[in-house]
Design an enzyme around this catalytic site. Structure first.
Site, short mmCIF file in Angstrom:
data_model
loop_
_atom_site.label_atom_id
_atom_site.label_comp_id
_atom_site.label_asym_id
_atom_site.label_seq_id
_atom_site.Cartn_x
_atom_site.Cartn_y
_atom_site.Cartn_z
N ARG A 44 58.28 75.79 81.43
CA ARG A 44 58.74 74.78 80.22
C ARG A 44 59.62 73.87 80.70
NH1 ARG A 44 63.98 77.30 76.84
NH2 ARG A 44 64.76 78.76 78.16
N HIS A 89 26.33 73.46 47.46
CA HIS A 89 27.21 73.33 46.38
C HIS A 89 27.22 72.05 45.63
CE1 HIS A 89 28.99 75.93 49.63
NE2 HIS A 89 29.63 76.65 48.68
N GLU A 125 53.84 75.28 61.78
CA GLU A 125 52.81 75.09 62.83
C GLU A 125 51.65 74.85 62.55
OE1 GLU A 125 55.04 77.88 61.79
OE2 GLU A 125 56.30 77.74 63.53
N HIS A 133 57.57 80.44 75.85
CA HIS A 133 57.98 81.60 75.70
C HIS A 133 56.81 82.65 75.67
CE1 HIS A 133 61.36 79.39 74.85
NE2 HIS A 133 62.20 80.41 74.61
N HIS A 155 29.30 76.29 41.02
CA HIS A 155 30.08 75.86 42.43
C HIS A 155 29.14 76.01 43.44
CE1 HIS A 155 32.83 76.57 45.61
NE2 HIS A 155 32.18 77.50 46.02
N HIS A 199 58.42 88.30 69.21
CA HIS A 199 58.11 86.83 69.65
C HIS A 199 57.41 87.09 70.85
CE1 HIS A 199 61.00 85.82 66.68
NE2 HIS A 199 61.46 84.98 67.31
N GLY A 208 35.93 72.32 55.74
CA GLY A 208 35.12 73.46 55.19
C GLY A 208 36.20 74.60 55.01
C1 LIG Z 1 40.18 79.02 54.26
C2 LIG Z 1 38.97 78.96 53.04
N1 LIG Z 1 39.02 80.31 52.34
C3 LIG Z 1 37.79 80.42 51.57
C4 LIG Z 1 36.64 79.54 51.60
C5 LIG Z 1 35.55 79.93 50.55
N2 LIG Z 1 35.56 79.05 49.59
C6 LIG Z 1 34.78 77.93 49.48
S1 LIG Z 1 34.91 76.94 48.09
C7 LIG Z 1 36.09 77.98 47.57
C8 LIG Z 1 36.81 77.80 46.20
C9 LIG Z 1 36.32 77.00 45.45
O1 LIG Z 1 37.11 76.35 44.26
P1 LIG Z 1 37.58 74.97 44.46
O2 LIG Z 1 38.28 74.63 45.67
O3 LIG Z 1 38.15 74.64 43.30
O4 LIG Z 1 36.19 74.28 44.37
P2 LIG Z 1 35.25 73.83 43.13
O5 LIG Z 1 34.71 75.23 42.83
O6 LIG Z 1 35.75 73.15 42.45
O7 LIG Z 1 34.03 73.56 43.92
C10 LIG Z 1 36.27 79.25 48.37
C11 LIG Z 1 37.24 80.05 48.12
C12 LIG Z 1 36.97 78.48 52.28
N3 LIG Z 1 35.89 77.46 52.46
N4 LIG Z 1 37.93 78.21 53.16
#
Ligand SMILES: Cc1ncc(C[n+]2csc(CCOP(=O)(O)OP(=O)(O)O)c2C)c(N)n1
Length: 644
Positions: free
Chosen positions: A337, A11, A391, A441, A242, A453, A100
């Site tokens: 618990r 990226h 949570e 629980h 991206h 639950h 990530g």
């Molecule tokens: C929980 C989660 N969902 C989806 C992704 C896949 N994913 C990686 S980057 C991204 C979005 C990119 O947009 P942004 O956060 O604005 O980053 P930029 O394009 O500016 O680098 C997604 C959906 C991920 N890494 N984590």
């Protein structure tokens, strides 16, 4: 750009767009010393948008972190490199946490900032006085977890937390306007933050914003307007920058726009020198800190060092042994618990780094022992955290506290809501972060609250997670033993699944050996040659023992094996497993949950008494009858199978 191009994967957009922010932060503000990336009083930097990992690797390389060679950058995303696709704290020196899954880094950083203030309250400015910085992307702030994280941080007034938001208006599908029309600055303000806007490509503006943030009495968001893929002639400002290499043409165009004439991976000496200088920027601070640590009274110093090294205190096992002796002398019929609370009365005294908390279920989770007081906004002396109904935010903050060092966090909710915390729990398992989940629980045994639950699949799901350790103790003694194992573990998370309903104490003797440590053990031998073995965990051990007694009345000898941790048991060497499983011809497992996982013990032909679907709302004894999880059912099935 070169590394992503060479890897043919990665990226480039975020590193190019956020490089100005990172440069101002690393060269002017961040307190760190590249020669000692784990120095305890360093500022923490979390790249929450982990897909931009090359930005972090480049910073670690340029500042001179040992091992982060140019070859590592050339090996981006290759097996065994220190430059995996997303940052992993266990692979790369200088990486504070695995990121990530979007939103996790930000929420983890909240925990780091909590830990810093809590240790500051204990050890003072002399030893603990640093900040936590985050670079977060649109995706980080769109994720639900960010709500929990920022509201917790705002509430607690974590003024040492500073977030640089890479406000580039672009995500994978295209412009953010496709799916977002909120105002992050207003959102953060509403959560109690100081929130400002800045031009993310203007070093002077960034410097001003960061200087002010350092003086704030609240956490700060700096929404930095940036251009994704900054400098790339066609792809800049578009989602094309991206997540794929720029390609030869765009790469050449971007380099030309910066007047960059060096060969790929070649960094001109003046630039290299300037960055090396930045890497040494915190050396004086570190040395001064080391001097202050040396001047600290020996007892305080060694305790501080022990805690930061993650070494558990010597007194724990003696305290647990004493508790077990007391429980044998005075057996307790209590919910596990409650048994956990009894154990915690002892463990919290023996283990000062243990910090408890609950996601608003304190009276149900029994996590707040009498000796613990809670932290509150701006006041961080205490060892209990009211996480609120958050949570996921709790589990991620726990990761941050643990990674920060000096604290072993234990957080609680109902087992069924592990699902709400699970993405952060998975990071704990993957990244080997020691934390403890107190999940009460734990089955239909919770009764009237009903199937929403009542966990049925959760034990299986959590046991299947690599490196997650799941305990389901049967009585007060096993609960003490499982707590001991959870606290002693320093390479990953542990979960205690505990009952709401009372259970008899099934252990009649307890020496200094922690018999739960192999995950399973023979609790009640057969009277004669065993014709069946009944395996059970937690609340169903009582049922297994009752079935054993019923069968004994018919001169049918069976043994009972208690399984406080099925996953730990399955991880034992073959020999140990074979000895404990034994050779009785009929094998039965009893657990008020789904069968998944138990075949590894009882085989596909084994008898399983448990749940096959969701539970129901009723008093728990009626539910056990309704779902056929009874001693009579066990005895009857054993006899029927034997007679086949
Ligand atoms: C929980 C989660 N969902 C989806 C992704 C896949 N994913 C990686 S980057 C991204 C979005 C990119 O947009 P942004 O956060 O604005 O980053 P930029 O394009 O500016 O680098 C997604 C959906 C991920 N890494 N984590």
């Amino acid at each position: 750009m070169d590394a992503v191009e060479q890897a043919k994967s990665g990226h480039p957009g975020l590193p190019m767009g956020a490089a100005d922010m990172a440069t101002v932060l690393f060269t002017k503000f961040l307190k760190y010393d590249a020669s000692e990336p784990t120095w305890a009083d360093r500022d923490r930097f979390v790249l929450s948008a982990g897909h931009g990992s090359m930005l972090l690797y480049a910073l670690l390389h340029l500042t001179g972190v040992k091992g982060m060679t140019i070859d590592e950058l050339k090996n981006f995303r290759k097996l065994d490199s220190k430059t995996p696709g997303h940052p992993e704290n266990f692979m790369t020196p200088g990486v504070e946490t695995t990121t990530g899954p979007l939103g996790q880094g930000l929420a983890t950083a909240v925990g780091m900032a909590i830990a810093e203030r809590m240790l500051n309250a204990e050890y003072g400015d002399e030893l603990v006085d640093h900040r936590t910085y985050v670079i977060a992307s649109d995706g980080d702030l769109m994720e639900g977890i960010s709500h929990e994280a920022i509201s917790l941080a705002g509430h607690l007034k974590l003024s040492r937390l500073i977030v640089l938001f890479d406000d580039n208006g672009i995500s994978i599908d295209g412009p953010l306007s496709l799916s977002e029309s909120g105002d992050q600055v207003k959102r953060f303000e509403a959560a109690g933050w100081r929130a400002v806007r800045a031009d993310g490509h203007d070093p002077a503006a960034l410097t001003r914003a960061l200087s002010r943030a350092q003086k704030s009495d609240r956490p700060t968001l700096i929404a930095c307007k940036t251009t994704i893929g900054y400098g790339a002639p066609k792809k800049a400002g578009t989602s094309k920058a991206h997540g794929e290499p720029l390609g030869a043409e765009e790469l050449a165009g971007a380099k030309a726009s910066f007047g960059w004439t060096s060969a790929p991976f070649d960094i001109p000496a003046p630039i290299r020198d300037a960055w090396a200088k930045a890497g040494r920027k915190g050396r004086r601070s570190r040395k001064a800190w080391t001097d202050r640590l040396k001047a600290t009274p020996a007892a305080t110093r060694s305790e501080f060092e022990r805690r930061l090294m993650g070494i558990r205190p010597a007194g724990l096992s003696a305290a647990i042994d004493a508790l077990k002796t007391r429980l044998i002398a005075d057996p307790q019929t209590v919910a596990t618990r409650k048994a956990s609370e009894i154990a915690l009365e002892v463990i919290t005294e023996a283990v000062p780094e243990l910090v408890l908390g609950s996601a608003d279920l304190t009276p149900s989770n029994n996590t707040k022992t009498k000796n613990l007081s809670a932290i509150s906004p701006g006041l961080f002396a205490g060892r209990y955290i009211h996480y609120g109904i958050r949570e996921h935010g709790m589990a991620a903050a726990m990761n941050g506290m643990s990674l920060h060092g000096g604290i072993l966090p234990a957080g609680a909710t109902f087992l069924v809501f592990a699902d709400y915390a699970r993405p952060a729990m998975r990071i704990a398992a993957l990244a080997g972060i020691p934390v403890v989940y107190v999940m009460t629980h734990d089955s239909i045994g919770l009764g009237e609250d009903g199937p929403t639950h009542q966990p049925v699949e959760h034990l299986a799901a959590l046991r299947s997670m690599p490196k997650m350790r799941v305990y389901r103790p049967a009585d007060a003694i096993e609960t003490a033993e499982c707590w001991q194992l959870a606290v002693e573990r320093t390479d990953g998370p542990s979960l205690l699944a505990l009952t709401r309903q009372n259970l008899p104490q099934v252990r009649k003797e307890a020496g200094t050996t922690n018999v739960s440590a192999q995950g399973a053990y023979e609790l009640s031998p057969a009277d004669g040659k065993a014709r069946a073995t009944i395996f059970a965990s937690g609340s169903e051990v009582e049922i297994a023992l009752a079935a054993q007694a019923l069968l004994a009345e018919q001169s049918f000898a069976v043994r009972v094996v208690s399984v406080p941790s099925l996953d730990l048991f399955l991880a034992q060497p073959d020999k140990v497993r074979a000895r404990i499983i034994g050779d009785a011809p009929v094998k039965v497992a009893v657990e008020a949950a789904v069968r998944f996982g138990w075949d590894a013990v009882i085989g596909p032909d084994g008898i399983f008494i448990g749940m096959t679907g969701f539970g129901a709302s009723a008093p728990y004894k009626d539910l056990y009858q309704h779902f056929g999880i009874t001693a009579e059912a066990v005895a009857e099935k054993v006899l029927r199978t034997h007679n086949l």
